[in-house]
Design a protein around this motif. Structure first.
Motif, mmCIF file in Angstrom:
data_model
loop_
_atom_site.group_PDB
_atom_site.id
_atom_site.type_symbol
_atom_site.label_atom_id
_atom_site.label_comp_id
_atom_site.label_asym_id
_atom_site.label_seq_id
_atom_site.Cartn_x
_atom_site.Cartn_y
_atom_site.Cartn_z
ATOM 1 N N MET A 197 0.825 -1.199 0.000
ATOM 2 C CA MET A 197 0.000 0.000 0.000
ATOM 3 C C MET A 197 0.866 1.258 0.000
ATOM 4 N N PRO A 198 0.594 2.224 -0.890
ATOM 5 C CA PRO A 198 1.358 3.478 -0.884
ATOM 6 C C PRO A 198 0.943 4.371 0.283
ATOM 7 N N ASP A 199 1.672 5.471 0.466
ATOM 8 C CA ASP A 199 1.376 6.372 1.577
ATOM 9 C C ASP A 199 0.126 7.204 1.339
ATOM 10 N N THR A 200 -0.145 7.546 0.095
ATOM 11 C CA THR A 200 -1.316 8.380 -0.215
ATOM 12 C C THR A 200 -2.052 7.814 -1.425
ATOM 13 N N CYS A 201 -3.365 8.016 -1.427
ATOM 14 C CA CYS A 201 -4.215 7.598 -2.539
ATOM 15 C C CYS A 201 -5.340 8.614 -2.698
ATOM 16 N N ARG A 202 -6.010 8.523 -3.828
ATOM 17 C CA ARG A 202 -7.199 9.352 -4.050
ATOM 18 C C ARG A 202 -8.398 8.430 -4.248
ATOM 19 N N TRP A 203 -9.537 8.843 -3.668
ATOM 20 C CA TRP A 203 -10.740 8.017 -3.706
ATOM 21 C C TRP A 203 -11.949 8.883 -4.035
ATOM 22 N N PRO A 204 -13.061 8.247 -4.468
ATOM 23 C CA PRO A 204 -14.301 9.014 -4.645
ATOM 24 C C PRO A 204 -14.674 9.747 -3.361
ATOM 25 N N PRO A 205 -15.231 10.927 -3.455
ATOM 26 C CA PRO A 205 -15.407 11.792 -2.274
ATOM 27 C C PRO A 205 -16.396 11.277 -1.245
ATOM 28 N N LYS A 206 -17.326 10.386 -1.645
ATOM 29 C CA LYS A 206 -18.368 9.950 -0.712
ATOM 30 C C LYS A 206 -18.130 8.553 -0.138
ATOM 31 N N MET A 207 -16.933 8.048 -0.236
ATOM 32 C CA MET A 207 -16.639 6.688 0.233
ATOM 33 C C MET A 207 -16.934 6.530 1.725
ATOM 34 N N ARG A 208 -17.722 5.501 2.047
ATOM 35 C CA ARG A 208 -18.073 5.208 3.442
ATOM 36 C C ARG A 208 -17.660 3.788 3.856
ATOM 37 N N PHE A 209 -17.646 2.878 2.894
ATOM 38 C CA PHE A 209 -17.354 1.464 3.184
ATOM 39 C C PHE A 209 -16.252 0.988 2.257
ATOM 40 N N LEU A 210 -15.236 0.314 2.819
ATOM 41 C CA LEU A 210 -14.144 -0.235 2.020
ATOM 42 C C LEU A 210 -13.802 -1.621 2.544
ATOM 43 N N ASN A 211 -13.798 -2.605 1.637
ATOM 44 C CA ASN A 211 -13.453 -3.982 1.990
ATOM 45 C C ASN A 211 -12.123 -4.335 1.332
ATOM 46 N N LEU A 212 -11.094 -4.526 2.181
ATOM 47 C CA LEU A 212 -9.768 -4.915 1.716
ATOM 48 C C LEU A 212 -9.369 -6.269 2.302
ATOM 49 N N SER A 213 -10.341 -7.086 2.649
ATOM 50 C CA SER A 213 -10.032 -8.377 3.260
ATOM 51 C C SER A 213 -9.395 -9.318 2.244
ATOM 52 N N SER A 214 -8.512 -10.187 2.730
ATOM 53 C CA SER A 214 -7.867 -11.226 1.906
ATOM 54 C C SER A 214 -7.143 -10.634 0.697
ATOM 55 N N THR A 215 -6.429 -9.537 0.911
ATOM 56 C CA THR A 215 -5.669 -8.916 -0.179
ATOM 57 C C THR A 215 -4.164 -9.022 0.045
ATOM 58 N N GLY A 216 -3.744 -9.630 1.161
ATOM 59 C CA GLY A 216 -2.328 -9.847 1.402
ATOM 60 C C GLY A 216 -1.564 -8.628 1.870
ATOM 61 N N ILE A 217 -2.248 -7.563 2.290
ATOM 62 C CA ILE A 217 -1.543 -6.343 2.700
ATOM 63 C C ILE A 217 -0.838 -6.568 4.046
ATOM 64 N N TRP A 218 0.320 -5.896 4.217
ATOM 65 C CA TRP A 218 1.138 -6.042 5.420
ATOM 66 C C TRP A 218 1.014 -4.847 6.352
ATOM 67 N N ALA A 219 0.489 -3.740 5.842
ATOM 68 C CA ALA A 219 0.379 -2.530 6.666
ATOM 69 C C ALA A 219 -0.717 -1.640 6.098
ATOM 70 N N VAL A 220 -1.351 -0.859 6.971
ATOM 71 C CA VAL A 220 -2.318 0.148 6.542
ATOM 72 C C VAL A 220 -1.681 1.521 6.706
ATOM 73 N N LYS A 221 -1.858 2.355 5.688
ATOM 74 C CA LYS A 221 -1.229 3.673 5.687
ATOM 75 C C LYS A 221 -2.283 4.736 5.414
ATOM 76 N N MET A 222 -1.805 5.966 5.238
ATOM 77 C CA MET A 222 -2.710 7.092 5.000
ATOM 78 C C MET A 222 -3.441 6.977 3.666
ATOM 79 N N CYS A 223 -3.117 5.945 2.897
ATOM 80 C CA CYS A 223 -3.846 5.680 1.649
ATOM 81 C C CYS A 223 -5.328 5.406 1.926
ATOM 82 N N ILE A 224 -5.636 4.865 3.102
ATOM 83 C CA ILE A 224 -7.034 4.568 3.459
ATOM 84 C C ILE A 224 -7.810 5.886 3.576
ATOM 85 N N PRO A 225 -8.969 6.010 2.924
ATOM 86 C CA PRO A 225 -9.712 7.283 2.973
ATOM 87 C C PRO A 225 -10.204 7.619 4.378
ATOM 88 N N GLN A 226 -10.090 8.886 4.746
ATOM 89 C CA GLN A 226 -10.477 9.342 6.077
ATOM 90 C C GLN A 226 -11.990 9.424 6.257
#
Length: 391
Positions: A197-226
């Motif tokens: 996962m990179p440090d920053t990402c851009r997402w649609p402005p109204k995002m409320r729900f995000l499912n990243l299960s079973s994707t093999g990620i090792w860390a969560v960063k500021m890429c996740i929408p606030q």
């Protein structure tokens, strides 16, 4: 059923007028010609809301060209179309479905699962103006073709998009591609093999729900929408979670490698957390108290060390069972060896384990009293004089 040669009997719509709400085909064999005939059913089912095709085979190339007299312009009241495991032998010769664009303009929910979909043409996406829910799970979508599918003006009403178990590789590119979906609130991109996962990402402005299960990620960063209210990162390789999410209400983080609960100050409005099957060994009153609004915590099937501190806290809080819906069956001792496999609720450590300081103090006091008693007796019975005489 084989409907390859299906021909509809020419009855008037007034003679039938079926109240049918749902029509499902399972294990059916279709052709381009029979599909055109099936469309005529819509004239006789004015109340139809859902059409479903499960495990069907289409022996054709998508050349749905009915004669002018038989053309069906739209699907009536049909709002939901579900296609699962559709087998198309001549898959690589399949048309772009331009002939059915107009049929689906009013459909609100479309599911096409496990059917080798790799592209939704841009023009088709733009025609799906009423679409609110789209499920493309278990297909062949990659970022390059997703960019064409989610082109400018595509799916203008879409709120929920499920792209689980496709061939997406980059979280950053996926978020950037979906910026065109201004009304998207729920995104499921689970079971894709993402790069780190990179440090920053851009997402649609109204995002409320995000499912990243079973994707093999090792860390969560500021890429996740606030803006998230629900985040699912279950079944990954996370050993910590230190991301501030001010609006998060539900966190699903089971089947990872966390050794302690996340800091509650990171989630000021969190209501639900599921952290089963991690590497938790204990949690305390202070840790739980850092979650000001937590109502539900599922922390079963962890490696609990049944220390005196943990047992004192868990057994001394009767109201804890209201917060832990999986209590007590999922809370088992992993150590010490004497208690392994017992439920935390039933574990009873020995006095030596829980009152070591008190026990040592008692032994020391007893020894001191014994020494004083011996000294007093020696003085009273001239013990020192007898010892010198014996020497």
């Amino acid at each position: 059923i084989n409907v390859a040669n299906f021909r509809f009997s020419e009855l008037s719509a007034e003679e039938i007028n079926s109240p049918m709400k749902k029509l499902a085909f399972r294990n059916a064999d279709l052709t381009d010609e029979s599909f055109n005939e099936l469309l005529k059913l819509l004239r006789y089912t004015p109340e139809l809301l859902q059409a479903e095709f499960d495990d069907c085979a289409l022996d054709g190339v998508g050349d749905f060209q009915p004669s002018e007299s038989d053309i069906v312009r739209e699907l009536g009241k049909v709002e939901t179309l579900i296609i699962r495991r559709l087998h198309i032998p001549r898959f690589y010769s399949f048309n772009d479905l331009r002939s059915v664009y107009s049929l689906l303009e009013k459909v609100k929910r479309i599911t096409v699962e496990n059917s080798k979909v790799f592209l939704v043409p841009c023009e088709f996406s733009q025609r799906l103006r009423s679409l609110e829910f789209l499920n493309l799970s278990e297909n062949l979508m990659v970022e390059e073709y997703l960019r064409n599918s989610a082109c400018e003006g595509a799916w203008p009403s879409l709120q929920t998009l499920i792209l689980s178990q496709n061939y997406l590789k980059s979280i950053e590119r996926t978020g950037e591609i979906l910026l065109t979906l201004k009304n998207l609130t729920d995104l499921d991109i689970s079971r894709n093999s993402f790069r780190p996962m990179p440090d920053t990402c851009r997402w649609p402005p109204k995002m409320r729900f995000l499912n990243l299960s079973s994707t093999g990620i090792w860390a969560v960063k500021m890429c996740i929408p606030q803006t998230l209210e629900v985040l699912d990162v279950s079944n990954n390789n996370l050993d910590s979670f230190s991301l501030f999410l001010p609006r998060l209400r539900e966190l699903y983080i089971s089947r990872n490698k966390l050794k302690t609960l996340p800091d509650g100050s990171l989630f000021p409005v969190l209501l639900v957390m599921k952290i089963r099957e991690n590497a938790l060994s204990t949690f305390s009153k202070d840790q739980l108290g850092s979650f000001p609004k937590l109502e539900t915590l599922e922390a079963g099937d962890n490696h609990f060390v049944c220390s005196c501190e943990l047992l004192s806290f868990m057994l001394g809080q009767p109201a804890l069972s209201q917060v832990l819906p999986d209590w007590p069956d999922s809370y088992l001792c992993n150590s010490p060896p004497r208690l392994r496999g017992q439920r935390v609720q039933e574990a009873r450590p020995s006095v030596l384990e829980c009152h070591q300081a008190l026990l040592v103090s008692g032994v020391c006091c007893a020894l001191l009293l014994l020494i004083l008693l011996i000294a007093g007796l020696c003085h009273h019975f001239h013990g020192l004089w007898y010892l010198r005489m014996m020497w």
